[in-house]
Design a protein around this motif. Structure first.
Motif, PDB file in Angstrom:
ATOM      1  N   LEU A  75       0.814  -1.223   0.000  1.00 40.30           N
ATOM      2  CA  LEU A  75       0.000   0.000   0.000  1.00 40.30           C
ATOM      3  C   LEU A  75       0.845   1.269   0.000  1.00 40.30           C
ATOM      4  O   LEU A  75       0.370   2.332  -0.408  1.00 40.30           O
ATOM      5  N   ARG A  76       2.094   1.180   0.450  1.00 35.85           N
ATOM      6  CA  ARG A  76       2.942   2.375   0.518  1.00 35.85           C
ATOM      7  C   ARG A  76       3.242   2.934  -0.868  1.00 35.85           C
ATOM      8  O   ARG A  76       3.663   4.089  -0.997  1.00 35.85           O
ATOM      9  N   GLU A  77       3.034   2.126  -1.911  1.00 39.79           N
ATOM     10  CA  GLU A  77       3.260   2.604  -3.275  1.00 39.79           C
ATOM     11  C   GLU A  77       2.126   3.516  -3.754  1.00 39.79           C
ATOM     12  O   GLU A  77       2.293   4.247  -4.737  1.00 39.79           O
ATOM     13  N   ALA A  78       0.995   3.456  -3.093  1.00 44.05           N
ATOM     14  CA  ALA A  78      -0.175   4.195  -3.571  1.00 44.05           C
ATOM     15  C   ALA A  78      -0.075   5.672  -3.246  1.00 44.05           C
ATOM     16  O   ALA A  78       0.203   6.048  -2.104  1.00 44.05           O
ATOM     17  N   ASP A  79      -0.330   6.524  -4.255  1.00 42.49           N
ATOM     18  CA  ASP A  79      -0.417   7.965  -3.985  1.00 42.49           C
ATOM     19  C   ASP A  79      -1.860   8.456  -4.000  1.00 42.49           C
ATOM     20  O   ASP A  79      -2.123   9.638  -3.828  1.00 42.49           O
ATOM     21  N   LEU A  80      -2.816   7.528  -4.205  1.00 33.67           N
ATOM     22  CA  LEU A  80      -4.239   7.810  -4.021  1.00 33.67           C
ATOM     23  C   LEU A  80      -4.887   6.574  -3.411  1.00 33.67           C
ATOM     24  O   LEU A  80      -4.721   5.471  -3.934  1.00 33.67           O
ATOM     25  N   VAL A  81      -5.629   6.766  -2.330  1.00 30.97           N
ATOM     26  CA  VAL A  81      -6.385   5.678  -1.705  1.00 30.97           C
ATOM     27  C   VAL A  81      -7.813   6.170  -1.494  1.00 30.97           C
ATOM     28  O   VAL A  81      -8.032   7.208  -0.862  1.00 30.97           O
ATOM     29  N   VAL A  82      -8.772   5.432  -2.047  1.00 29.95           N
ATOM     30  CA  VAL A  82     -10.190   5.780  -1.923  1.00 29.95           C
ATOM     31  C   VAL A  82     -10.861   4.713  -1.066  1.00 29.95           C
ATOM     32  O   VAL A  82     -10.898   3.538  -1.442  1.00 29.95           O
ATOM     33  N   ALA A 105       0.368  10.351   0.370  1.00 33.28           N
ATOM     34  CA  ALA A 105      -0.775   9.961  -0.450  1.00 33.28           C
ATOM     35  C   ALA A 105      -1.988  10.837  -0.156  1.00 33.28           C
ATOM     36  O   ALA A 105      -2.187  11.300   0.977  1.00 33.28           O
ATOM     37  N   LEU A 106      -2.807  11.053  -1.187  1.00 33.08           N
ATOM     38  CA  LEU A 106      -4.132  11.618  -0.987  1.00 33.08           C
ATOM     39  C   LEU A 106      -5.055  10.475  -0.594  1.00 33.08           C
ATOM     40  O   LEU A 106      -5.138   9.468  -1.300  1.00 33.08           O
ATOM     41  N   VAL A 107      -5.746  10.626   0.527  1.00 33.11           N
ATOM     42  CA  VAL A 107      -6.686   9.613   0.997  1.00 33.11           C
ATOM     43  C   VAL A 107      -8.059  10.265   1.090  1.00 33.11           C
ATOM     44  O   VAL A 107      -8.195  11.358   1.644  1.00 33.11           O
ATOM     45  N   SER A 118     -14.180  11.561   9.577  1.00 33.80           N
ATOM     46  CA  SER A 118     -13.252  12.688   9.672  1.00 33.80           C
ATOM     47  C   SER A 118     -12.536  12.684  11.016  1.00 33.80           C
ATOM     48  O   SER A 118     -11.310  12.855  11.082  1.00 33.80           O
ATOM     49  N   ALA A 119     -13.283  12.470  12.083  1.00 31.58           N
ATOM     50  CA  ALA A 119     -12.679  12.444  13.423  1.00 31.58           C
ATOM     51  C   ALA A 119     -11.732  11.266  13.568  1.00 31.58           C
ATOM     52  O   ALA A 119     -10.646  11.392  14.158  1.00 31.58           O
ATOM     53  N   GLU A 120     -12.120  10.117  13.020  1.00 33.16           N
ATOM     54  CA  GLU A 120     -11.276   8.930  13.166  1.00 33.16           C
ATOM     55  C   GLU A 120      -9.970   9.072  12.388  1.00 33.16           C
ATOM     56  O   GLU A 120      -8.905   8.678  12.874  1.00 33.16           O
ATOM     57  N   MET A 121     -10.010   9.642  11.208  1.00 41.95           N
ATOM     58  CA  MET A 121      -8.780   9.799  10.431  1.00 41.95           C
ATOM     59  C   MET A 121      -7.841  10.803  11.093  1.00 41.95           C
ATOM     60  O   MET A 121      -6.614  10.648  11.034  1.00 41.95           O
ATOM     61  N   GLU A 122      -8.383  11.810  11.752  1.00 43.49           N
ATOM     62  CA  GLU A 122      -7.535  12.717  12.517  1.00 43.49           C
ATOM     63  C   GLU A 122      -6.902  11.989  13.695  1.00 43.49           C
ATOM     64  O   GLU A 122      -5.718  12.167  13.993  1.00 43.49           O
ATOM     65  N   ARG A 123      -7.685  11.151  14.363  1.00 42.36           N
ATOM     66  CA  ARG A 123      -7.139  10.381  15.488  1.00 42.36           C
ATOM     67  C   ARG A 123      -6.033   9.436  15.034  1.00 42.36           C
ATOM     68  O   ARG A 123      -5.038   9.237  15.735  1.00 42.36           O
ATOM     69  N   LEU A 124      -6.199   8.876  13.825  1.00 40.82           N
ATOM     70  CA  LEU A 124      -5.192   7.960  13.289  1.00 40.82           C
ATOM     71  C   LEU A 124      -3.973   8.689  12.730  1.00 40.82           C
ATOM     72  O   LEU A 124      -2.971   8.054  12.382  1.00 40.82           O
ATOM     73  N   GLY A 125      -4.050  10.002  12.628  1.00 39.27           N
ATOM     74  CA  GLY A 125      -2.914  10.781  12.146  1.00 39.27           C
ATOM     75  C   GLY A 125      -2.708  10.732  10.649  1.00 39.27           C
ATOM     76  O   GLY A 125      -1.581  10.913  10.173  1.00 39.27           O
ATOM     77  N   VAL A 126      -3.783  10.499   9.879  1.00 39.23           N
ATOM     78  CA  VAL A 126      -3.673  10.458   8.416  1.00 39.23           C
ATOM     79  C   VAL A 126      -3.802  11.886   7.896  1.00 39.23           C
ATOM     80  O   VAL A 126      -4.899  12.406   7.726  1.00 39.23           O
ATOM     81  N   VAL A 130      -8.978  13.725   2.975  1.00 34.59           N
ATOM     82  CA  VAL A 130     -10.044  14.677   2.677  1.00 34.59           C
ATOM     83  C   VAL A 130     -11.326  13.873   2.528  1.00 34.59           C
ATOM     84  O   VAL A 130     -11.473  13.093   1.579  1.00 34.59           O
ATOM     85  N   ALA A 131     -12.241  14.030   3.469  1.00 31.35           N
ATOM     86  CA  ALA A 131     -13.495  13.275   3.413  1.00 31.35           C
ATOM     87  C   ALA A 131     -14.330  13.735   2.228  1.00 31.35           C
ATOM     88  O   ALA A 131     -14.361  14.926   1.891  1.00 31.35           O
ATOM     89  N   GLY A 132     -15.013  12.783   1.583  1.00 32.20           N
ATOM     90  CA  GLY A 132     -15.811  13.131   0.416  1.00 32.20           C
ATOM     91  C   GLY A 132     -17.073  12.309   0.327  1.00 32.20           C
ATOM     92  O   GLY A 132     -17.182  11.224   0.905  1.00 32.20           O
TER      93      GLY A 132
END
Length: 372
Positions: A75-82, A105-107, A118-126, A130-132
């Motif tokens: 997964l570290r190769e990915a520069d976009l993760v949806v 990466a853009l996630v 949004s709150a969980e990704m901030e807690r995980l430090g990602v 950008v939530a969409g």
């Protein structure tokens, strides 16, 4: 004897991303994956899903270049993760993938409720998250019904927080625009309050109406087109719909309270005909002013996307080659032009026309992609 003149090699537009991962290859995830491939937005698209059957179907349909059943160092190769899992699985999926994500990466995600993820990704430090939420869907779920056209002209809400890097938001907007959708930016809580009213509340209202019919079979005999239109969303996947509204229950309860007050007002207006007429006029004005979003998913189109170099007469070269072969182009759209070229989307008459046109254009040295 002179050397034979070889055709120029196919020109592919510079991709926005080298490696894109779509985690959860269902209706929306599959449609995003198809859009990434069809529009040459990623050099490689990888489908990640716990179901091997889903992955095999996605690969057979040409939605992805590779498949993976689980996360790992790759997964570290990915520069976009949806993140495109159902609502109930979205946060667990984020936790599972977070240790392997490339910090650059853009996630993003496609969930219909934004506060929790949004709150969980901030807690995980990602940091690059950008939530969409693409405001698109269909009663027909699953990867087999995925279609990049589902996203075209759709409003795609992006919900950054105070901690979202501006560069990540800019990249997310570019991605959405290149997929053919219209980005709209707002805070997560504002999004959740709005969709509670325009999406989640109508679902509960349609459930209530269908339950009334279910309890009196005489009503089903009289349930005509208007009733069917009003209750269309009740045909969605029950478990996914349940998870969606439960995840947004705080905002939805507030919307339900406002809805009850509106119903009580209309009930009172039954004894005041002029008041009811005024309410009817207001309702008609509001309904008639709603924008009509025209998506190419209905009616079905048969699209072929052609990569073209950024030089003169490329549209002419494509159309002349097909015209000479008797291929009728019903629609043509110039997709975004990038550094090494751009792409044309051709709307054709049938699956046979797509296959024929692809064969002709490949022989002319063009690279093509499409799904009839």
């Amino acid at each position: 004897m002179p050397e034979p003149v070889l055709p120029d090699p196919p020109v592919t537009p510079a991709p926005l991303f080298e490696t894109a991962v779509v985690a959860g290859v269902g209706l929306i995830g599959g449609s995003v994956a198809m859009g990434l491939r069809q529009r040459f937005l990623a050099r490689r698209v990888i489908g990640l899903d716990a179901s091997m059957d889903v992955l095999r179907e996605a690969e057979a349909l040409g939605l992805v270049d590779e498949v993976r059943p689980g996360p790992g160092e790759w997964l570290r190769e990915a520069d976009l993760v949806v993140l495109a899992a159902p609502m109930r699985a979205l946060i667990p999926l984020a936790r599972e993938l977070a240790p392997y994500l490339n910090p650059a990466a853009l996630v993003t995600d496609v969930g219909s409720v934004k506060g929790g993820i949004s709150a969980e990704m901030e807690r995980l430090g990602v940091r690059g998250f950008v939530a969409g939420h693409p405001m698109a869907g269909s009663e027909r779920g699953g990867v087999t019904h995925a279609n990049a056209a589902l996203l075209e002209n759709a409003v795609w809400v992006l919900t950054p927080t105070d901690h979202t890097p501006l560069t990540a938001l800019s990249r997310a907007r570019t991605l959405v625009e290149h997929l053919g959708a219209a980005p709209v930016v707002m805070p997560p809580d504002a999004h959740d309050a709005l969709v509670a009213t325009v999406s989640h509340l109508p679902y509960l209202a349609s459930l209530a109406l269908t339950h009334m019919v279910a309890r009196d079979e005489r009503l089903s005999l009289l349930a005509a087109g208007g009733f069917r239109d009003l209750t269309r969303v009740a045909s969605g996947d029950p478990r996914m719909s349940r998870d969606m509204v439960v995840e947004n229950r705080t905002a939805l309860k507030e919307a339900l309270a406002r809805f009850r007050r509106q119903l009580e007002r209309l009930e009172a207006d039954l004894d005041e005909p002029e008041e009811l007429l005024a309410a009817a006029h207001e309702g008609k004005r509001t309904r008639d002013s709603l924008p009509v979003v025209k998506r190419s998913l209905l009616p079905q189109k048969h699209d072929l996307v052609v990569a073209v170099p950024d030089r003169p007469n490329q549209i002419g070269a494509v159309t002349q080659a097909l015209g000479a072969a008797g291929v009728n182009i019903k629609d043509i759209e110039v997709l975004a032009i990038r550094e090494e070229g751009g792409a044309l989307r051709l709307g054709l008459e049938s699956t046979e026309a797509v296959a024929h046109a692809a064969q002709i254009l490949r022989a002319e040295g063009f690279e093509v992609r499409g799904r009839a």
